[in-house]
Scaffold this motif. Structure first.
Motif, PDB file in Angstrom:
ATOM      1  N   GLN A  41       0.839  -1.213   0.000  1.00 34.15           N
ATOM      2  CA  GLN A  41       0.000   0.000   0.000  1.00 34.15           C
ATOM      3  C   GLN A  41       0.873   1.261   0.000  1.00 34.15           C
ATOM      4  O   GLN A  41       0.606   2.227  -0.724  1.00 34.15           O
ATOM      5  N   LEU A  42       1.933   1.226   0.814  1.00 35.98           N
ATOM      6  CA  LEU A  42       2.782   2.414   0.947  1.00 35.98           C
ATOM      7  C   LEU A  42       3.525   2.729  -0.349  1.00 35.98           C
ATOM      8  O   LEU A  42       3.750   3.898  -0.678  1.00 35.98           O
ATOM      9  N   ILE A  43       3.914   1.703  -1.084  1.00 31.87           N
ATOM     10  CA  ILE A  43       4.608   1.925  -2.365  1.00 31.87           C
ATOM     11  C   ILE A  43       3.689   2.699  -3.311  1.00 31.87           C
ATOM     12  O   ILE A  43       4.082   3.698  -3.924  1.00 31.87           O
ATOM     13  N   ALA A  44       2.448   2.253  -3.431  1.00 32.73           N
ATOM     14  CA  ALA A  44       1.501   2.918  -4.335  1.00 32.73           C
ATOM     15  C   ALA A  44       1.190   4.331  -3.824  1.00 32.73           C
ATOM     16  O   ALA A  44       1.151   5.296  -4.599  1.00 32.73           O
ATOM     17  N   TYR A  45       1.008   4.449  -2.525  1.00 34.89           N
ATOM     18  CA  TYR A  45       0.673   5.748  -1.956  1.00 34.89           C
ATOM     19  C   TYR A  45       1.781   6.771  -2.224  1.00 34.89           C
ATOM     20  O   TYR A  45       1.528   7.861  -2.745  1.00 34.89           O
ATOM     21  N   HIS A  46       3.026   6.413  -1.881  1.00 33.79           N
ATOM     22  CA  HIS A  46       4.104   7.404  -2.015  1.00 33.79           C
ATOM     23  C   HIS A  46       4.428   7.716  -3.467  1.00 33.79           C
ATOM     24  O   HIS A  46       4.831   8.834  -3.781  1.00 33.79           O
ATOM     25  N   THR A  47       4.258   6.749  -4.337  1.00 31.83           N
ATOM     26  CA  THR A  47       4.485   7.029  -5.758  1.00 31.83           C
ATOM     27  C   THR A  47       3.441   8.023  -6.261  1.00 31.83           C
ATOM     28  O   THR A  47       3.765   8.982  -6.980  1.00 31.83           O
ATOM     29  N   ALA A  48       2.194   7.813  -5.856  1.00 32.28           N
ATOM     30  CA  ALA A  48       1.127   8.720  -6.275  1.00 32.28           C
ATOM     31  C   ALA A  48       1.347  10.128  -5.703  1.00 32.28           C
ATOM     32  O   ALA A  48       1.187  11.127  -6.412  1.00 32.28           O
ATOM     33  N   VAL A  49       1.755  10.201  -4.440  1.00 33.25           N
ATOM     34  CA  VAL A  49       2.000  11.516  -3.829  1.00 33.25           C
ATOM     35  C   VAL A  49       3.121  12.217  -4.577  1.00 33.25           C
ATOM     36  O   VAL A  49       3.026  13.395  -4.931  1.00 33.25           O
ATOM     37  N   PHE A  50       4.185  11.466  -4.871  1.00 29.48           N
ATOM     38  CA  PHE A  50       5.327  12.034  -5.593  1.00 29.48           C
ATOM     39  C   PHE A  50       4.903  12.547  -6.968  1.00 29.48           C
ATOM     40  O   PHE A  50       5.360  13.599  -7.420  1.00 29.48           O
ATOM     41  N   MET A  51       4.008  11.812  -7.620  1.00 30.95           N
ATOM     42  CA  MET A  51       3.588  12.199  -8.970  1.00 30.95           C
ATOM     43  C   MET A  51       2.482  13.242  -8.965  1.00 30.95           C
ATOM     44  O   MET A  51       2.119  13.773 -10.009  1.00 30.95           O
ATOM     45  N   GLY A  52       1.929  13.499  -7.802  1.00 31.41           N
ATOM     46  CA  GLY A  52       0.933  14.555  -7.684  1.00 31.41           C
ATOM     47  C   GLY A  52      -0.465  14.181  -8.149  1.00 31.41           C
ATOM     48  O   GLY A  52      -1.283  15.053  -8.461  1.00 31.41           O
ATOM     49  N   THR A  53      -0.765  12.912  -8.182  1.00 32.43           N
ATOM     50  CA  THR A  53      -2.128  12.513  -8.557  1.00 32.43           C
ATOM     51  C   THR A  53      -3.076  12.700  -7.363  1.00 32.43           C
ATOM     52  O   THR A  53      -2.624  12.918  -6.237  1.00 32.43           O
ATOM     53  N   ASP A  54      -4.354  12.593  -7.633  1.00 29.74           N
ATOM     54  CA  ASP A  54      -5.353  12.771  -6.581  1.00 29.74           C
ATOM     55  C   ASP A  54      -5.511  11.457  -5.804  1.00 29.74           C
ATOM     56  O   ASP A  54      -6.304  10.596  -6.162  1.00 29.74           O
ATOM     57  N   VAL A  55      -4.749  11.335  -4.738  1.00 26.75           N
ATOM     58  CA  VAL A  55      -4.619  10.064  -4.033  1.00 26.75           C
ATOM     59  C   VAL A  55      -5.957   9.542  -3.490  1.00 26.75           C
ATOM     60  O   VAL A  55      -6.284   8.375  -3.648  1.00 26.75           O
ATOM     61  N   ASP A  56      -6.704  10.416  -2.851  1.00 29.04           N
ATOM     62  CA  ASP A  56      -7.942   9.939  -2.218  1.00 29.04           C
ATOM     63  C   ASP A  56      -9.083   9.770  -3.209  1.00 29.04           C
ATOM     64  O   ASP A  56     -10.056   9.094  -2.915  1.00 29.04           O
ATOM     65  N   GLN A  57      -8.943  10.408  -4.362  1.00 30.25           N
ATOM     66  CA  GLN A  57     -10.044  10.378  -5.345  1.00 30.25           C
ATOM     67  C   GLN A  57      -9.461  10.237  -6.752  1.00 30.25           C
ATOM     68  O   GLN A  57      -9.526  11.159  -7.562  1.00 30.25           O
ATOM     69  N   PRO A  58      -8.851   9.078  -7.037  1.00 32.07           N
ATOM     70  CA  PRO A  58      -8.213   8.921  -8.355  1.00 32.07           C
ATOM     71  C   PRO A  58      -9.221   9.099  -9.492  1.00 32.07           C
ATOM     72  O   PRO A  58     -10.421   8.862  -9.303  1.00 32.07           O
ATOM     73  N   ARG A  59      -8.709   9.495 -10.635  1.00 32.06           N
ATOM     74  CA  ARG A  59      -9.595   9.782 -11.776  1.00 32.06           C
ATOM     75  C   ARG A  59     -10.426   8.544 -12.146  1.00 32.06           C
ATOM     76  O   ARG A  59      -9.959   7.405 -12.031  1.00 32.06           O
ATOM     77  N   ASN A  60     -11.600   8.773 -12.586  1.00 33.06           N
ATOM     78  CA  ASN A  60     -12.503   7.736 -13.131  1.00 33.06           C
ATOM     79  C   ASN A  60     -13.014   6.728 -12.096  1.00 33.06           C
ATOM     80  O   ASN A  60     -13.720   5.797 -12.460  1.00 33.06           O
ATOM     81  N   LEU A  61     -12.649   6.875 -10.832  1.00 36.08           N
ATOM     82  CA  LEU A  61     -13.029   5.852  -9.850  1.00 36.08           C
ATOM     83  C   LEU A  61     -14.042   6.388  -8.835  1.00 36.08           C
ATOM     84  O   LEU A  61     -14.064   7.569  -8.533  1.00 36.08           O
ATOM     85  N   ALA A  62     -14.844   5.472  -8.318  1.00 33.73           N
ATOM     86  CA  ALA A  62     -15.781   5.814  -7.246  1.00 33.73           C
ATOM     87  C   ALA A  62     -15.520   4.891  -6.064  1.00 33.73           C
ATOM     88  O   ALA A  62     -15.068   3.766  -6.238  1.00 33.73           O
ATOM     89  N   LYS A  63     -15.798   5.378  -4.868  1.00 32.36           N
ATOM     90  CA  LYS A  63     -15.578   4.541  -3.676  1.00 32.36           C
ATOM     91  C   LYS A  63     -16.515   3.363  -3.685  1.00 32.36           C
ATOM     92  O   LYS A  63     -16.133   2.259  -3.302  1.00 32.36           O
ATOM     93  N   SER A  64     -17.743   3.574  -4.093  1.00 32.38           N
ATOM     94  CA  SER A  64     -18.604   2.407  -4.120  1.00 32.38           C
ATOM     95  C   SER A  64     -19.249   2.303  -5.502  1.00 32.38           C
ATOM     96  O   SER A  64     -19.785   3.264  -6.043  1.00 32.38           O
ATOM     97  N   VAL A  65     -19.091   1.119  -6.098  1.00 37.94           N
ATOM     98  CA  VAL A  65     -19.440   0.916  -7.497  1.00 37.94           C
ATOM     99  C   VAL A  65     -20.831   0.286  -7.554  1.00 37.94           C
ATOM    100  O   VAL A  65     -20.986  -0.928  -7.549  1.00 37.94           O
ATOM    101  N   THR A  66     -21.854   1.165  -7.583  1.00 36.78           N
ATOM    102  CA  THR A  66     -23.226   0.679  -7.462  1.00 36.78           C
ATOM    103  C   THR A  66     -23.891   0.445  -8.812  1.00 36.78           C
ATOM    104  O   THR A  66     -25.060   0.120  -8.876  1.00 36.78           O
ATOM    105  N   VAL A  67     -23.128   0.614  -9.891  1.00 41.06           N
ATOM    106  CA  VAL A  67     -23.631   0.209 -11.216  1.00 41.06           C
ATOM    107  C   VAL A  67     -22.671  -0.812 -11.775  1.00 41.06           C
ATOM    108  O   VAL A  67     -21.502  -0.826 -11.425  1.00 41.06           O
ATOM    109  N   GLU A  68     -23.176  -1.687 -12.624  1.00 39.66           N
ATOM    110  CA  GLU A  68     -22.271  -2.726 -13.157  1.00 39.66           C
ATOM    111  C   GLU A  68     -21.501  -2.204 -14.355  1.00 39.66           C
ATOM    112  O   GLU A  68     -21.821  -1.196 -14.919  1.00 39.66           O
TER     113      GLU A  68
END
Ligand code: M6R
Length: 365
Positions: free
Chosen positions: A338-365
């Motif tokens: 988890q930490l590898i992905a987290y720190h790479t994302a922080v370093f690259m400046g992506t939106d860590v808590d809300q990555p593009r195109n994703l939702a926390k709960s996927v209520t449609v198929e």
């Protein structure tokens, strides 16, 4: 509230020693060192010829770890599938079956549809959820909550390790009920699991070494993750996390599959994460690692001190975990992944808590 953390994900990663403690103490009786899962009697472990396990994404990978546990400790075959495949496959399910669904949100559309499919067929339905008032929790016959607390970051972290804690308890309970796990062995395994919170804390101490991996990884277009046995689902989890957070293309493979195709990808631009606690199959993974090194691949080995000393000099970087027993390893090795992905994302400046195109709960198929 993020507390002192920059992101919910960082907070949730660091909460793991505590929430794992809460979840474990709910499912294990430390006075007798036994698994004590209330409601497990409805799962009918004793008479099952197989257990159906279904989920999506990271929750599916928790289920995949549990297949190794149910089969090893309870001699209970597990049919596991991702829910979007399971629901349309026309799998035979009957009133003799038990099906287990794993979902942080308890609202994932495909998982819910799979649950309804099994319920219709008359199977007993168990659900491992983090949101107790969710739809999946309501529709299941038995609910086994993870005590992870609210998970806000889109990437599943503490929910995943708490799912593993519940699944470990179910596997040991099944082993006892099926008469294949001796009382002595169960006590030994439970005693090992009591170490999880303190081991998780020690694993987090590797963070300062992991931060240094972010810069070289941020320059890669692709990455590979390799592991065997319960480290194989973790390799898949590492690749999933890196993709969703940093948008770097990553694949997880069973280490033994390397020579059946993916080894063709290896060159000096390919970072390869090898997840390999020093266990009974460590040697096998090391030999796969040497094959990668011989082709110029840049290896990060995640192992313990013994593994590090017996791995030769194939790895460019080594992330050291504390020593631990087999059953706790997939729970603890999730943290560096988890930490590898987290720190790479922080370093690259992506939106860590809300990555593009994703939702926390996927209520449609
Ligand atoms: O709420 P659920 O556990 O059912 O969600 C399943 C997946 O959507 C989820 O685990 C997803 O893969 C995560 N974003 C991975 O970090």
């Amino acid at each position: 509230d993020k507390g002192n953390y920059k992101h919910f994900m960082a907070k949730e990663i660091h909460e793991q020693p505590e929430v794992l403690g809460h979840t474990l103490s709910r499912y294990f009786d430390y006075s007798t060192n036994q698994a004590r899962v209330a409601g497990a009697e409805h799962l009918n472990f004793k008479n099952l010829s197989r257990l159906i396990v279904t989920a999506c994404g990271t929750a599916y990978l928790a289920g995949l770890v549990s297949k190794y546990w149910f089969e090893k400790y309870a001699r209970l075959p597990v049919d596991i599938d991702i829910a979007s495949e399971f629901r349309y496959r026309e799998t035979p399910v009957s009133g003799q079956d038990t099906a287990l669904f794993i979902s942080q949100s308890g609202e994932t559309a495909d998982t819910l549809a799979s649950l309804r499919y099994c319920k219709e067929a008359g199977a007993a339905i168990g659900a491992i959820v983090n949101v107790p008032e969710s739809t999946i929790a309501r529709e299941a016959d038995m609910v086994f909550p993870t005590i992870a607390g609210p998970e806000i970051g889109v990437a599943s972290t503490k929910a995943f390790t708490c799912q593993l804690a519940v699944l470990a308890a179910l596997a040991l309970q099944a082993g006892r009920e099926r008469g294949v796990l001796s009382a002595e062995k169960e006590r030994e395994l439970v005693a090992e699991l009591t170490e999880v919170p303190s081991l998780a804390l020690k694993a987090l101490a590797a963070e300062s070494d992991i931060v240094k991996l972010a810069l070289p990884l941020s320059k890669a277009d692709n990455a590979l993750y390799l592991g065997r046995a319960t480290s194989y689902p973790l390799a898949l989890e590492g690749a999933l996390k890196l993709k969703e957070l940093s948008y770097i293309h990553a694949e997880g493979y069973a280490a033994g599959e390397l020579k059946h195709g993916p080894i063709a990808l290896i060159d000096e631009n390919m970072p390869v994460f090898v997840i390999a606690p020093h266990d009974a199959i460590f040697e096998k993974t090391v030999s796969n690692m040497q094959e990668v090194a011989a082709r110029g691949g840049r290896i990060v080995l995640i192992t313990d001190a013994r593994g590090a000393s017996e791995s030769g000099n194939a790895a460019e970087n080594v992330v050291i975990m504390p020593e631990m027993s087999d059953i706790v390893a997939p729970i603890i090795y999730a943290l560096p992944v988890q930490l590898i992905a987290y720190h790479t994302a922080v370093f690259m400046g992506t939106d860590v808590d809300q990555p593009r195109n994703l939702a926390k709960s996927v209520t449609v198929e």
